[in-house]
Design an enzyme around this catalytic site. Structure first.
Site, PDB file in Angstrom:
ATOM      1  N   ASP A   1      39.154  42.005  39.421  1.00 35.20           N
ATOM      2  CA  ASP A   1      38.406  40.809  39.818  1.00 35.20           C
ATOM      3  C   ASP A   1      36.917  41.058  39.574  1.00 35.20           C
ATOM      4  O   ASP A   1      36.168  41.390  40.492  1.00 35.20           O
ATOM      5  CB  ASP A   1      38.673  40.485  41.288  1.00 35.20           C
ATOM      6  CG  ASP A   1      38.017  39.176  41.729  1.00 35.20           C
ATOM      7  OD1 ASP A   1      37.429  38.485  40.876  1.00 35.20           O
ATOM      8  OD2 ASP A   1      38.082  38.852  42.925  1.00 35.20           O
ATOM      9  N   TRP A   2      36.518  40.911  38.327  1.00 33.10           N
ATOM     10  CA  TRP A   2      35.116  41.078  37.921  1.00 33.10           C
ATOM     11  C   TRP A   2      34.495  39.684  37.824  1.00 33.10           C
ATOM     12  O   TRP A   2      34.854  38.896  36.955  1.00 33.10           O
ATOM     13  CB  TRP A   2      35.070  41.796  36.577  1.00 33.10           C
ATOM     14  CG  TRP A   2      33.707  41.927  35.938  1.00 33.10           C
ATOM     15  CD1 TRP A   2      32.491  41.585  36.469  1.00 33.10           C
ATOM     16  CD2 TRP A   2      33.430  42.444  34.634  1.00 33.10           C
ATOM     17  NE1 TRP A   2      31.477  41.854  35.585  1.00 33.10           N
ATOM     18  CE2 TRP A   2      32.029  42.384  34.442  1.00 33.10           C
ATOM     19  CE3 TRP A   2      34.222  42.956  33.608  1.00 33.10           C
ATOM     20  CZ2 TRP A   2      31.420  42.808  33.258  1.00 33.10           C
ATOM     21  CZ3 TRP A   2      33.611  43.377  32.441  1.00 33.10           C
ATOM     22  CH2 TRP A   2      32.220  43.307  32.268  1.00 33.10           C
ATOM     23  N   GLU A   3      33.549  39.399  38.713  1.00 35.84           N
ATOM     24  CA  GLU A   3      32.922  38.077  38.766  1.00 35.84           C
ATOM     25  C   GLU A   3      31.430  38.180  38.443  1.00 35.84           C
ATOM     26  O   GLU A   3      30.622  38.349  39.340  1.00 35.84           O
ATOM     27  CB  GLU A   3      33.140  37.442  40.130  1.00 35.84           C
ATOM     28  CG  GLU A   3      34.619  37.270  40.503  1.00 35.84           C
ATOM     29  CD  GLU A   3      34.835  36.615  41.858  1.00 35.84           C
ATOM     30  OE1 GLU A   3      33.942  35.867  42.340  1.00 35.84           O
ATOM     31  OE2 GLU A   3      35.888  36.857  42.449  1.00 35.84           O
ATOM     32  N   PHE A   4      31.078  37.985  37.217  1.00 38.45           N
ATOM     33  CA  PHE A   4      31.821  37.718  35.996  1.00 38.45           C
ATOM     34  C   PHE A   4      31.091  38.441  34.879  1.00 38.45           C
ATOM     35  O   PHE A   4      29.898  38.744  35.010  1.00 38.45           O
ATOM     36  CB  PHE A   4      31.861  36.212  35.676  1.00 38.45           C
ATOM     37  CG  PHE A   4      32.587  35.376  36.673  1.00 38.45           C
ATOM     38  CD1 PHE A   4      33.966  35.307  36.660  1.00 38.45           C
ATOM     39  CD2 PHE A   4      31.874  34.670  37.638  1.00 38.45           C
ATOM     40  CE1 PHE A   4      34.642  34.520  37.571  1.00 38.45           C
ATOM     41  CE2 PHE A   4      32.554  33.892  38.549  1.00 38.45           C
ATOM     42  CZ  PHE A   4      33.942  33.812  38.530  1.00 38.45           C
TER      43      PHE A   4
END
Length: 375
Positions: free
Chosen positions: A141-144
């Site tokens: 979950d790399w935002e972003f």
């Protein structure tokens, strides 16, 4: 922003039998949710696993020095309890550990994916932690990613991660770890200053599915007007779930690799005039809740205690309620059901909720599970 008229094409399911007589089977549906590990009042034992197929542990973070997942003794105990509890439930569910989250530093992930050495360290550590603590898979979950280069690097990470997973499974004679990623609601970021697009080819070949975060379109950063923060349709722009999900499929990610995100929370505003109270009504500030956010269970409580007027908006497929100057935009069972029908018509894999502990007596979770079966 330019308005967009979406033409929804119902998927055509083509069954074909190859010469050996086998029929290509569709992958199993995903009914998932993220479990906030910081929740003190909602342990894994409280999860009703009859409603889900996959539960994500949220979150672990890599070290900004070593790029490894450095798990403390207390966190290790939490991880072990999470997987053992959910695997022993009736029915059991698949467990994935999610790495990152909205509050994590996006620059850290940019550094990790920037070269092969750091990618390898991160991948090996993530897989080792997943196996050591009994997880069935991993989620990023790399935002972003902030620019085209970071998107290219992300694609390389996914490719190398899949290779590593296959190699590990073959050498250990175990089922391969699942590999998923939480992503922006749309395949590209056409509304930001820097245009970029997710690495579709790598995603289609390397991941089991993507979790499209179809929420947070509106919020406390704009207090001038109320809004449907997870609108299925937006008559004025492309910032909508219908546009975002269709963009993933149009870009080349198979529908059965796309999972639709659903919010179990609402966004709030204070109305400028209580008599003007629809979606887009003038507002003056964020409303009740922390930074203008209420969980669905809090929304239900607010509506009851304040005698709020509840309105279903068919144009956006969302629900809102208001009492005095307080206004809340959210999804209830009705809007959630309509969204699920849309997702099934588009041929998507399933849905996920953020976040598991925000529901009210499993109201929306139960309706979603029923709706997907009936669909």
């Amino acid at each position: 922003m330019a308005s967009h008229k979406l033409v929804l094409l119902l998927p055509v399911i083509v069954l074909f039998t190859i010469t050996t007589g086998y029929v290509m089977a569709s992958p199993p549906a995903v009914k998932a949710a993220y479990w906030p590990s910081w929740s003190q009042t909602f342990p894994p034992s409280a999860i009703d696993t009859t409603l889900f197929t996959h539960i994500f542990y949220a979150f672990l973070l890599p070290s900004n020095v070593t790029f490894k997942l450095e798990v403390s003794e207390s966190t290790a105990s939490l991880l072990n309890n999470f997987t053992s509890t959910l695997h022993q439930k009736n029915p059991p569910v698949k467990t994935l550990v999610s790495i990152g989250g909205g509050s994590s530093d996006p620059k850290l992930f940019a550094r990790i994916v920037s070269n092969k050495g750091s990618r390898s360290i991160f991948i090996d550590s993530a897989m080792e932690v997943a196996r050591r603590h009994g997880f069935d898979g991993l989620d990023l979950d790399w935002e972003f990613p902030k620019n085209p280069k970071e998107m290219v690097d992300l694609g390389q990470l996914f490719k190398e991660w899949r290779v590593a997973i296959r190699k590990e499974a073959k050498s250990t004679h175990r089922s391969p770890l699942l590999l998923t990623s939480a992503v922006y609601f749309s395949v590209d970021f056409q509304w930001d200053e820097t245009y970029r697009k997710y690495p579709v080819a790598s995603i289609a070949k390397s991941l089991d599915w993507v979790n499209a975060m179809c929420f947070d379109y509106r919020g406390s950063w704009d207090t001038s007007a109320t809004g449907a923060h997870a609108a299925l349709y937006d008559p004025n722009s492309n910032i909508s779930t219908s546009y975002g999900l269709a963009s993933w499929v149009r870009a080349g990610v198979p529908g059965n690799m796309v999972v639709m995100g659903l919010p179990l929370y609402g966004k709030t505003w204070l109305l400028k005039d209580p008599k003007v109270n629809g979606i887009g009504a003038p507002a003056t500030a964020a409303g009740p809740g922390d930074d203008g956010i209420l969980t669905f269970s809090q929304v239900v409580k607010f509506n009851k205690e304040n005698g709020a007027t509840v309105v279903y908006d068919a144009k956006t497929v969302s629900t809102y309620s208001y009492a005095g100057t307080s206004w809340i935009g959210y999804d209830d069972s009705r809007s959630t059901t309509v969204k699920l029908k849309f997702a099934q018509a588009l041929g998507l894999r399933g849905y996920f909720f953020w976040a598991l502990s925000y529901d009210s007596e499993w109201e929306i979770s139960k309706q979603a599970s029923r709706a997907w079966i009936i669909g």
